[in-house]
Design an enzyme around this catalytic site. Structure first.
Site: not given
Length: 170
Positions: A70, A72-74, A76, A81, A83, A115, A118
């Site tokens: 995964n 992430e990014n500021a 969101y 993910c 997968e 999730c 995904c």
């Protein structure tokens, strides 16, 4: 046994069609290494906001393994993910058909589950391939895409006859 190569990973003995997802019927010779590779991919997770690491190892029918974590990014909703990262790597390498995916996290008391986004992303590439939900101790639960996303919508549904068409004929 795992055969590591420059630029790609392979799992020996995995070059057969996906079998029934029952763990009693699976040959564990390739499942445990696949889970191990998903755990290794988890180590590269970029998750400064959630602190929730996830790794995935995607197995193609020829034994090639694509890993993902995964990211992430500021902002969101722009995060990726594990997968989807693994699948995007595989697709960008010309792969479109998969045997299995193993998913790993740091959850000790339950198996990690993909999730909804995904699940749909994996479904794009079929609904009968295996998904291994794992725990850090290497234990796993075997499922299929169809188990995770029953009565799903996929590419074949776009080809079905429709009652209504638009003015341009589509």
């Amino acid at each position: 046994m795992t055969d590591f190569r420059i630029g790609e990973l392979r799992v020996d003995g995995a070059d057969t069609e996906a079998r029934n997802h029952s763990s009693e019927e699976e040959n564990e010779d390739w499942i445990k290494p696949l889970i191990h590779q998903s755990q290794g991919a988890k180590e590269f997770a970029y998750c400064p906001y959630s602190k929730f690491r996830v790794g995935a190892a995607l197995l193609a029918h020829d034994g090639t393994v694509f890993t993902g974590c995964n990211v992430e990014n500021a902002s969101y909703n722009l995060g990726l993910c594990a997968e989807r990262t693994a699948i995007a790597k595989a697709v960008s390498g010309g792969y479109r058909s998969f045997k299995a995916i193993a998913i790993a996290s740091d959850l000790e008391d339950q198996f990690i589950s993909p999730c909804g986004g995904c699940r749909q992303f994996m479904r794009e590439f079929g609904d009968h391939w295996s998904v291994y939900l794992s725990k850090p101790d290497g234990s796993y639960k075997a499922m299929t895409i169809e188990d995770l996303l029953p009565v799903s919508f996929g590419p074949e549904d776009l080809k079905k006859k429709r009652l209504f068409t638009t003015e341009n004929g589509s």
